[in-house]
Enzyme design. Sequence first.
Site, short mmCIF file in Angstrom:
data_model
loop_
_atom_site.label_atom_id
_atom_site.label_comp_id
_atom_site.label_asym_id
_atom_site.label_seq_id
_atom_site.Cartn_x
_atom_site.Cartn_y
_atom_site.Cartn_z
N LEU A 218 0.82 -1.22 0.00
CA LEU A 218 0.00 0.00 0.00
C LEU A 218 0.85 1.26 0.00
CD1 LEU A 218 -2.50 -1.01 2.85
CD2 LEU A 218 -2.64 -1.57 0.44
N HIS B 245 -0.36 6.46 8.30
CA HIS B 245 0.60 5.47 8.81
C HIS B 245 2.02 5.75 8.28
CE1 HIS B 245 1.66 1.06 9.69
NE2 HIS B 245 2.56 1.36 8.78
N GLU B 246 2.13 6.00 6.99
CA GLU B 246 3.46 6.23 6.39
C GLU B 246 4.07 7.54 6.91
OE1 GLU B 246 4.72 3.76 5.12
OE2 GLU B 246 2.92 2.65 4.60
N HIS C 137 5.69 6.90 10.12
CA HIS C 137 7.07 6.39 9.96
C HIS C 137 8.03 7.54 9.61
CE1 HIS C 137 6.19 2.15 10.25
NE2 HIS C 137 5.55 2.06 9.09
N HIS D 63 6.24 0.49 13.99
CA HIS D 63 5.00 -0.26 14.12
C HIS D 63 4.70 -0.50 15.61
CE1 HIS D 63 5.72 -1.70 9.79
NE2 HIS D 63 4.75 -0.80 9.80
N VAL E 73 8.07 3.57 22.56
CA VAL E 73 7.02 4.46 23.06
C VAL E 73 6.41 3.78 24.27
CG1 VAL E 73 4.76 5.48 22.54
CG2 VAL E 73 6.53 5.43 20.76
N1 ARG Z 1 2.04 -1.97 4.82
C1 ARG Z 1 2.30 -0.59 4.89
C2 ARG Z 1 3.44 -0.31 5.87
O1 ARG Z 1 3.82 -1.12 6.67
C3 ARG Z 1 1.04 0.24 5.18
C4 ARG Z 1 -0.04 -0.32 6.01
C5 ARG Z 1 -1.22 0.64 6.01
N2 ARG Z 1 -2.41 0.11 6.62
C6 ARG Z 1 -3.65 0.61 6.41
N3 ARG Z 1 -4.65 0.15 7.05
N4 ARG Z 1 -3.87 1.54 5.55
O2 ARG Z 1 4.07 0.76 5.86
ZN ZN Z 2 4.38 0.55 8.38
CA CA Z 3 5.33 0.43 23.65
#
Ligand code: ARG
Ligand code: ZN
Ligand code: CA
Length: 237
Positions: free
Chosen positions: A109, A149-150, A153, A159, A172
């Site tokens: 994704l 999510h990205e 990071h 994660h 964290v």
């Molecule tokens: N697999 C990707 C990552 O680890 C993104 C996961 C995004 N999940 C979502 N529910 N949109 O960076």
């Molecule tokens: Zn990720």
């Molecule tokens: Ca933790």
Amino acid sequence: NLGIINIPVYVHVVYSNSNENISDNQINSQIDVLNEDFRATNSDASQVPTEFAGLVADSEITFSLAGVFRHSNSRTSWGTNDLVKSTYPPITPETHLNIWVCNIGGGILGYAQFPGGPTATDGVVVGPNFFGTTGYLSAPFDEGRTTTHEVGHYLNLRHIWGDGRCRQDDFVSDTPSSDGPNYGCPSYPTVNCRSNDMTMNYMDYVDDACMYMFTEGQKSRMRSIFASGGPRSAMVN
Ligand code: ARG
Ligand code: ZN
Ligand code: CA
């Protein structure tokens, strides 16, 4: 205290067909999601269970669209080796978040670079059908949370399960330990490592509709990279 930190965003749309050439509306819908999620104004934050409700954080980070660059290219998938970034280099990555929207392939994704890496590859890559909330989209990843999510990071978050078993930390303290990702839309409570998982955290792997919070601890980890001497300190003032 740095107050509200605004991050200007450049979006590079790299498309091999008209679907992938997503609209300005679709791009703006993603910027809206980032602003809601990072300021905790997302409406689904009300679903956070009582156990975790006091940890929900307004990160005081906002995003503004600074420019959109569109590139037609016959390549239909770009992988995760940063080829799209060398083909279309980031623009002033010291001061701007660069987002490449292109088909990655392989069921991926999105992917991101942590702070402190090479500037030539700094930024995040997200598939067009996982970007924003209107237009060309694939459920259940159609609420813009892949980019949330990205960008987590990109702002130094790991994660939530620490990419390891129970004792592996995400650095964290207020995120409970877990031993692996959750998928789909888990019911509460989901118990791993003798505690309830925070499955609704943006840094888990659940469906977009089932992730709706960052914690105070994640907020301070993100904001510390902007402090003097930190890897993204050039982005403030
Ligand atoms: N697999 C990707 C990552 O680890 C993104 C996961 C995004 N999940 C979502 N529910 N949109 O960076
Ligand atoms: Zn990720
Ligand atoms: Ca933790």
